[in-house]
Design a protein around this motif. Structure first.
Motif, PDB file in Angstrom:
ATOM      1  N   UNK B   1       0.833  -1.210   0.000  1.00  0.00           N
ATOM      2  CA  UNK B   1       0.000   0.000   0.000  1.00  0.00           C
ATOM      3  C   UNK B   1       0.864   1.254   0.000  1.00  0.00           C
ATOM      4  N   UNK B   2       0.331   2.293  -0.635  1.00  0.00           N
ATOM      5  CA  UNK B   2       1.035   3.578  -0.643  1.00  0.00           C
ATOM      6  C   UNK B   2       0.123   4.669  -0.104  1.00  0.00           C
ATOM      7  N   UNK B   3       0.701   5.527   0.701  1.00  0.00           N
ATOM      8  CA  UNK B   3      -0.045   6.627   1.299  1.00  0.00           C
ATOM      9  C   UNK B   3       0.308   7.914   0.557  1.00  0.00           C
ATOM     10  N   UNK B   4      -0.712   8.706   0.219  1.00  0.00           N
ATOM     11  CA  UNK B   4      -0.422   9.990  -0.415  1.00  0.00           C
ATOM     12  C   UNK B   4      -1.439  11.026   0.038  1.00  0.00           C
ATOM     13  N   UNK B   5      -1.119  12.293  -0.250  1.00  0.00           N
ATOM     14  CA  UNK B   5      -2.032  13.380   0.110  1.00  0.00           C
ATOM     15  C   UNK B   5      -2.497  14.048  -1.173  1.00  0.00           C
ATOM     16  N   UNK B   6      -3.797  14.289  -1.285  1.00  0.00           N
ATOM     17  CA  UNK B   6      -4.300  15.101  -2.387  1.00  0.00           C
ATOM     18  C   UNK B   6      -4.108  16.560  -1.967  1.00  0.00           C
ATOM     19  N   UNK B   7      -3.132  17.259  -2.612  1.00  0.00           N
ATOM     20  CA  UNK B   7      -2.775  18.590  -2.107  1.00  0.00           C
ATOM     21  C   UNK B   7      -3.892  19.612  -2.283  1.00  0.00           C
ATOM     22  N   UNK B   8      -4.800  19.396  -3.230  1.00  0.00           N
ATOM     23  CA  UNK B   8      -5.884  20.371  -3.418  1.00  0.00           C
ATOM     24  C   UNK B   8      -6.962  20.172  -2.350  1.00  0.00           C
ATOM     25  N   UNK B   9      -7.240  18.898  -2.015  1.00  0.00           N
ATOM     26  CA  UNK B   9      -8.286  18.630  -1.024  1.00  0.00           C
ATOM     27  C   UNK B   9      -7.808  18.946   0.395  1.00  0.00           C
TER      28      UNK B   9
END
Ligand code: SF4
Ligand code: SF4
Lengths: 376, 64
Positions: B1-9
């Motif tokens: 699994x990979x964790x990421x952030x949606x920078x706009x949200x």
């Protein structure tokens, strides 16, 4: 074949100089395949900065109800090549647009230019002369640095909002109004037309690059050279330096400073030649202030990070100890926006610290530098 | 699994760094910086919990 003629070509002039697209050779579904294969054989890559293979992009957007968007917006204040192309050779761009539309089965095409662009009359006149199978609509896009980013164009054409949307989904999957969309820079489309008109084999041998050259050169403007020119060749094509240079900014406002003139350029839209008598840190501080003001203010690291590094640079020019803060902040900005805007600003700032390292030291020592003291 | 952030949200609430300090830290402006690489298996459940807790649904988990 050069893609930039010395004077504007109307349809007849374009056909005399560049020839007529051999549509019969690309008729039907096999024809579409042959067209994409020809683009592949020509080795064409995108000229909007990404350098992505055009044939791969064409294949990804294939569908019977797709849209082609020609990106003629030039958000970068150092670039003029797309405007030059649309002003002088609009039909080559539209030929490329029609070829791309045929290759992916598009039923609609949009040619995007900056609002109020001086190229509008040239483009409008060109479209009125033609009788294309797929209609071409002109869209005027608000003049913002990030508006020419691919997802921002798609967002604007769908909703009237020219802010970037982020990396997913790709426009080829869900683009304008949810339809598969191919977004290509206008130079890429002109190159595509040129590859088809010349044939991939001749094109590979004769292909060229357009570069906008400004700064301390004798004849600033857009030059065309055999593909992959060195910086030395690009500066020579713009009449050569007017005085000794200190460094060259390669790639526009989100680009990189270099002092290595042997550097080979490929797909670089703009270079700026900084004379030895100017302060590179001061110039970079101005560009960073511009980039900070152009953030679409959607992503925290961009909205807060860019004004911070712009302020750091302004402080550095005044002699403040901002270098340590920058060393910590710059690596933190890369890859953290929904578009590559913060990455470009961080790249520019980091390359300025590297290239003008000696000046950083003098600024810090005295709050001034050799340029401001007039000893350069 | 990979964790990421949606920078706009992402609204920079910082909750993610509280819930998952092993993989998320905050930058000086309060926005999350996510550790690169796959999520270690022993943190999978915690990571899922943090992603569900993000009030902006900006913290995303994807199959790597
Ligand atoms: S990174 Fe900056 S310019 Fe790009 S989408 Fe986010 S806020 Fe807008
Ligand atoms: S909890 Fe969600 S909104 Fe808050 S900082 Fe983390 S990712 Fe952003």
């Amino acid at each position: 074949m050069s893609i930039l003629p010395p004077h504007r070509l109307d349809l007849a002039g374009h056909r005399r100089r560049n020839g007529v697209v051999p549509w019969v050779a690309y008729h039907g579904d096999d024809g579409r395949d042959r067209l994409v294969e020809a683009v592949e054989a020509a080795g064409l890559r995108g000229r909007g900065g990404g350098g992505f293979p055009t044939a791969v992009k064409l294949r990804a957007a294939r569908s019977r109800r797709s849209i082609v968007v020609a990106n003629g917006c030039e958000g970068d204040p150092l670039s003029r090549k797309d405007a030059a192309l649309l002003a002088l050779s609009p039909h080559l761009v539209v030929d490329g647009l029609q070829l791309a539309a045929h290759a992916i089965g598009a039923t609609e095409t949009v040619l995007c230019v900056d609002t109020g662009s001086p190229v509008l009359p040239s483009v409008t006149a060109a479209l009125a002369e033609r009788d294309d199978r797929v209609p071409v609509r002109i869209a005027e896009i608000p003049r913002r640095y990030v508006a020419s980013e691919e997802s921002a164009l798609v967002h604007f054409l769908t909703s009237g909002d020219a802010r970037p949307l982020g990396k997913e989904p790709r426009p080829a999957e869900r683009g304008v109004r949810g339809r598969p969309t191919l977004v290509d820079n206008v130079e890429t489309l002109a190159q595509l037309a040129s590859a088809v008109l010349l044939g991939p084999h001749h094109y590979r041998a004769a292909r060229t690059d357009l570069v906008t050259v400004t700064g301390a050169v004798r004849t600033p403007g857009v030059v065309e050279l055999p593909a992959g020119p060195s910086l030395t060749a690009v500066l020579a094509a713009a009449g050569g330096e007017t005085e000794p240079l200190q460094a060259v900014l390669v790639g526009g406002y989100g680009g990189t400073w270099t002092t290595d003139l042997r550097l080979g350029l490929s797909g670089i839209p703009a270079v700026y030649a900084l004379p030895a008598s100017a302060c590179g840190l001061e110039y970079t501080a101005k560009v960073l202030a511009f980039l900070a003001a152009e953030s679409a203010r959607q992503c925290g690291p961009c909205m807060f990070g860019l004004p911070s590094i712009a302020a750091d640079f302004a402080e550095l020019v005044r002699g403040g100890p901002a270098v340590h803060r920058l060393a910590h902040r710059l690596p933190l900005l890369t890859g953290r926006g929904a578009c590559a805007h913060p990455d470009g600003a961080a790249r520019l700032a980091a390359s300025a610290l590297r290239t003008f390292g000696a000046d950083v030291t003098t600024h810090q020592a005295g709050g001034r530098c050799r340029v401001l003291e007039g000893v350069a | 699994m990979k964790l990421s952030v949606d920078p706009i949200a992402c609204r920079g609430h910082g909750l993610c760094a509280d819930l998952l300090p092993e993989l998320v830290r905050l930058d000086e402006w309060g926005y999350p910086v996510v550790a690169a690489g796959p999520v270690p298996p022993e943190l999978a459940a915690e990571t899922r919990r943090a992603a569900n807790a993000c009030p902006a649904l900006a913290l995303r988990l994807r199959k790597a």
